[in-house]
Every structure is written in C-alpha cells, then in structure tokens.
Design an enzyme around this catalytic site. Sequence first.
Site: not given
Ligand SMILES: Cc1cc2nc3c(=O)[nH]c(=O)nc-3n(C[C@H](O)[C@H](O)[C@H](O)COP(=O)(O)OP(=O)(O)OC[C@H]3O[C@@H](n4cnc5c(N)ncnc54)[C@H](O)[C@@H]3O)c2cc1C
Length: 455
Positions: A35, A38-39, A41, A438
Amino acid sequence: MRKFDAIIIGTGQAGPPLASSMAKNGKKVAIIEKSELGGTCVNTGCTPTKAYVASARRAFIAKNSREMGVSIEGEVNVDLKKIKARKDKLISDSHEGLEKMFENEKNISLIGGKAVFVDNHTIQVNGEKLSAEKIFINVGGRPRIPENFKDVNYLTNRTMLELEEIPENLVIAGGGYVGLEFGQMFSRFGSKVTILERGTQLMKKEDDDIAEAITGIIKDSGIKVLLNSNCIKGTQREGEIVLTYDCEEGAKEIKTPHLLLAAGRVPNTDDLGLENTGVKMDEKGFIKVNDQLQTTVSHIWALGDCNGEGGFTHTAYNDYQIVNSHLSEEKKRKLSDRFLCYAAYIDPPLARVGLNEKQIKEKGIKAKVAEMQMKNVARAKEKGETSGKLKIFIEAETDKILGAIFLGTGADEFIHTVLDQMYAGASYKVMRDAIHIHPTVSELIPTMLENLKDL
Ligand SMILES: Cc1cc2nc3c(=O)[nH]c(=O)nc-3n(C[C@H](O)[C@H](O)[C@H](O)COP(=O)(O)OP(=O)(O)OC[C@H]3O[C@@H](n4cnc5c(N)ncnc54)[C@H](O)[C@@H]3O)c2cc1C
C-alpha cells in the site's frame, strides 16, 4: 528466482530504518509494500491525527479564550478541506523522504505488491518468487471490524481522515485512545459527538481515578459518553445507521449517518501465508517472538504491531533497534529491557510510563505513591488548564520508580523526565533532590516525591 540477503515485508516504522542499516552494511535488501509507503503512522495514524488534533486545539482556543481576556468578533470557522490539505502535504512530504531514501541506496530494491510466504525462505510477490537468508515481517495491523457492523457504511481512522465536510452528528464505537482523540477533535470542529463504550470506563487499561478524570475531560468537551453500552449492533437504513445498544430487551437506539468504528486493531497476519512456514502465532494472530524478536523460525523476525509487543510507533522503531543491534551493533538490546510508555493525545494529554496502580496491585508489589492534582500546579493555573492529575509509583524496597501517570497540560513531554530516570535505574531520590525550573509543571515532581504515601 531473485536472491537477497534480506527481505523485509512492510514499510512501516521498523522496515525502512532496518533496510537502510543493512544496505549500508553491504547487504542486498528487498523491501515489499502493498500500500502507501510509511504504513499506518504516517498515512492514517499518528501524523494525520496529531495534525488534526493541532487544528482542533486552535479552533478550541479561538472559541474559548474570553475568560483569558481574548475574544474574537464574528464567527470562528473550521475548514475541514484545508485541515485535510495540510495533513495530505505532511503525508506526501514523508512519502518523498522515504522514496528518496530508497532511491539513493543502491542495495535496496523497493517492490510494490503484496508479499505471501511460500516457505521459510521464499516470498511470492506479483507472481514472482524471491528468496533470502533472513526475512523480517513488519506488516502492522488494521482496524478490527466487529461482526455486528459488517453490513453498515461505517468509518475507520482511514476514511475519517478523507472527510471534507464536518459531520453534524458523529457516533464513535470504542472508548480507547483512537476513539477519544477523534471524538474530541471532531467535537472541537463542530460535530455533535457520542461515544459508545461497552466497558465500565473509558480507556479500560487505566486506573479507575484516571479513567474518571478522562471521562470528565471528554464530557467537558461537550461529548456524550455512554458507558456499559453492550451488545452494540448496527443496521444500515438508507442514508443512516441505526445503532442499538444495551443487551436488555427493548435495547436503546441511536441513528446517525456517521459511525466511526474504533474498536481496536488486528494484526495483518491472516493472509501472509504463515501456514506455509514454521512461524507460530497466538490466538489473536500476533506473531510469537523471543527477546530478540526472532519468531519460532530463527531466521525470520517479526517487528512492530504484528508481534503484539507494543502497538505504538516508538515500540515498532525500538523493535528495529533491538533487531539491528543483534545484526550489526556491539551493544545488544532486548525486548525485556523496554519500559511500557505511551500518550493519548486528548487535550490535556495522558502520558504513561511503566506500571500503574492496577498492575502494581496485581503483581503484589509493595509500593508508595506520590500524587498531585493539576489544579494545585501554579503553571497549570497560569495557563488556565487545570484538569488532570499526576501520579508516580515507587517500589518500597528498592526506591526505584515503578511508573508514572501524568494527565495534564504538557504531560506528553514532561513524562520523559521520569522515563529517563527509570532507564538509568535511579532511585526516586535523584528526582526528589533535583532542582526544576519555575514555573513549569515538572517543578512539582520533586515536591510530589517529598510526600510519598503507602499504596
Ligand atoms: C488513528 C491512529 C492514531 C495513532 N496514533 C499514534 C500515536 O500518536 N503515537 C504512536 O506511537 N502510535 C500511534 N498509532 C499506532 C501506530 O500508528 C502504529 O503502532 C505503528 O504505525 C506501527 O507500525 P508498524 O511498523 O508495526 O506497522 P505499520 O505502520 O502498520 O506498517 C505496516 C506496513 O506493512 C504493509 N503490509 C502489510 N501486509 C503486507 C503484505 N502482505 N505485503 C506487503 N506489505 C504489507 C502495510 O501496507 C503497511 O504499510 C496510531 C494508530 C492509529 C490507527
């Protein structure tokens, strides 16, 4: 078949820095993304929501500063199209940064498409098979859609952030941090917001007194909070959703065109072909990992939300640091070295580190507590932002800090004074005897620590 030293699945918070580090160490790396770069976040989580929270706070201040001697003649308008455009620019800047990083590193091959495991060493993407010695899973998660809502036109965190008109009425199912952040921001934008929570309190993991204070803050934002809303069910009727809640006969009903589901998240592990590998998951679909984040197959690692060990951007990034330390650094890091820490960006924010009262009692640890109401903090009074409270827990036997909960203005920043002392393994007396500036909220931390009570 193309062969790599490493394949990374997902460009979330752990994948890109890991790819960059391995490439700099001379490894040939494929990173696969189905997709947007940057996923969560960057695209539908932290970045866009915190940009919206900032606009919502400006709107709130513009409308509510009369008592501070500042008034605005005429109407304060909120332009969601503009707010969205600002957010879209922040996101596209992040995409550009990542694209450049991948383009500039000749050892990295960025591949667009969905990765599926064929076996322990082979991944299939766009019909092509790729193999590698090491594989890193960083696939993140997605919103959980309860069965009772499958047939209605619900909104998620992704589609909420695509809206260009402020909904007149917004109902949110779920009283966790995602529901509360969206609730408060849209209430400040001008929506009439109702939050349905099936539990007995908002933010179910928090201590009762903190959850109660949060509920007060949310209600003061003009939001209707309906706790104990069990058996929530949605039915689509033309332009609106009819929501019933309450398990009793003659269940209560709300009608709304806009329903945000904020009922938790599930890992993206169900369609990854893990059944073709030796990688094991728990009953919720999170990938099981050891202290170095290796899965049950030692050359496959799982990082970020999909391993169920964090659920935040900073924990996903720390997962990268742990894995990378074992691949290429002298000082090895471990998952078990990590302290739980997070913030909820309601206004004022909630910030947490380490254990709370519930967890300390569950573990049977003898502890002391220091507490301070924000209404007694000079800086909070000066700012006119006196909601919330501060709590710090100390282990009675060792004098070490077990955890802290700060709910109040600026808490997401000044919690780090406690977090760093916990990492240093310091006695609470180090902070108690320190001098703080302070007027700040932090200056009350030493004062609080002079007045410990048994928990
Ligand atoms: C509304 C909201 C607000 C948030 N606010 C905060 C915040 O303020 N502070 C904070 O610390 N966290 C926050 N989070 C949580 C944070 O976004 C996630 O914890 C973080 O993005 C996790 O990162 P990740 O690398 O594990 O996965 P993700 O960022 O989800 O990335 C995973 C990636 O893998 C890709 N992918 C999945 N399956 C496949 C596949 N089979 N083949 C190829 N690509 C694939 C996806 O498309 C995605 O791009 C928030 C979440 C939400 C929903």
